[in-house]
Scaffold this active site. Structure first.
Site, mmCIF file in Angstrom:
data_model
loop_
_atom_site.group_PDB
_atom_site.id
_atom_site.type_symbol
_atom_site.label_atom_id
_atom_site.label_comp_id
_atom_site.label_asym_id
_atom_site.label_seq_id
_atom_site.Cartn_x
_atom_site.Cartn_y
_atom_site.Cartn_z
ATOM 1 N N LYS A 98 101.638 102.996 16.594
ATOM 2 C CA LYS A 98 101.041 101.724 16.195
ATOM 3 C C LYS A 98 100.510 101.037 17.445
ATOM 4 O O LYS A 98 101.240 100.874 18.432
ATOM 5 C CB LYS A 98 102.108 100.836 15.571
ATOM 6 C CG LYS A 98 102.004 100.714 14.076
ATOM 7 C CD LYS A 98 103.101 99.809 13.598
ATOM 8 C CE LYS A 98 102.825 99.256 12.257
ATOM 9 N NZ LYS A 98 103.922 98.382 11.822
HETATM 10 C C1 E4P Z 1 103.335 96.767 9.041
HETATM 11 O O1 E4P Z 1 103.359 97.929 9.386
HETATM 12 C C2 E4P Z 1 104.257 95.735 9.526
HETATM 13 O O2 E4P Z 1 105.443 96.328 9.989
HETATM 14 C C3 E4P Z 1 104.693 94.769 8.469
HETATM 15 O O3 E4P Z 1 104.106 95.027 7.226
HETATM 16 C C4 E4P Z 1 104.689 93.353 8.908
HETATM 17 O O4 E4P Z 1 105.094 92.560 7.848
HETATM 18 P P1 E4P Z 1 105.663 91.086 8.008
HETATM 19 O O5 E4P Z 1 104.493 90.148 7.969
HETATM 20 O O6 E4P Z 1 106.546 90.908 6.831
HETATM 21 O O7 E4P Z 1 106.405 91.015 9.313
#
Ligand code: E4P
Length: 217
Positions: A83
């Site tokens: 990521k």
């Molecule tokens: C995506 O890969 C992220 O880990 C995640 O969806 C972030 O979500 P949040 O806004 O609940 O932290």
């Protein structure tokens, strides 16, 4: 639409994986910090448990640092996806990584333009954060719709992940828009299984079955 789980919790991944519905996992530094386990070994374990792509986030802020971190992360397992945050350094790093065959999930994407840029550098996945836009008083789903439409116009191969999912309706809406993947928190996955009429229906069938058994004993 494929379903990923958005967590670093090993027990939750194990449980949902056993349901047979899971195609991958996404983690992020916040989710990893919540579990308090050593990052590399936790990611390795997740990669062994789930056959599909497992996203682990690079935290360097410069292109060289991101590239080096990603190369290290990709050694953990074959199904690692790195990521990388949407920013100039992240784009430059993703260009290098995609040319090396390292899959990138470009994260923290909040606009169609950002998603278009992620595709230019060969990101394998783009994560459109829905809930955080909703939290800020915007319409997260309309951004996801824009990304799907823009990608469709040019047959872009980057897979669109509906991320930052808050509730089951987000999953339905993402599927109706044509997202490739929804990455879903554990509690929302459990809620997706449930419907009060299903529960009532099961109870009723069992009651009637037991009545029949008694009557025909
Ligand atoms: C995506 O890969 C992220 O880990 C995640 O969806 C972030 O979500 P949040 O806004 O609940 O932290």
């Amino acid at each position: 639409m494929k379903i990923f789980i958005d967590t670093a919790n090993i027990d939750h991944i194990k449980e949902v994986n056993s349901w047979g519905i899971l195609s991958g996992v996404t983690t992020n530094p916040t989710l990893c910090a919540r579990e308090g386990r050593e990052f590399r070994s936790a990611v390795k374990k997740i990669c062994e448990m789930v056959k599909g792509p497992v996203s682990a986030e690079a935290v360097s802020m410069d292109r060289q640092g991101i590239v080096e971190e990603a190369r290290e992360l990709s050694k953990i397992a074959e199904n690692i996806v790195v990521k990388v945050p949407m920013m100039v350094e992240g784009l430059a790093a993703t260009k290098v990584l995609s040319q090396e065959g390292i899959k990138v999930n470009m994260t923290l994407v909040f606009s169609a333009n950002q998603a278009l840029l992620a595709a230019q550098v060969g990101a394998a996945y783009v994560s459109s954060f829905i809930g955080r836009l909703d939290d800020a008083g915007n319409d997260g789903m309309s951004i996801l719709a824009d990304i799907v439409a823009a990608y469709d116009n040019y047959d872009i191969e980057t897979e669109i992940i509906a991320a930052s999912i808050r509730h089951p309706m987000h999953v339905t809406q993402a599927a109706l828009l044509g997202a490739d993947i929804a990455t879903v928190p554990y509690d929302v996955l459990k809620a997706m299984v449930k419907h009060p009429l299903t529960d009532r229906g099961i109870e009723r069938f069992l009651e009637d079955w037991n009545k029949l058994k008694k009557a025909t004993r």
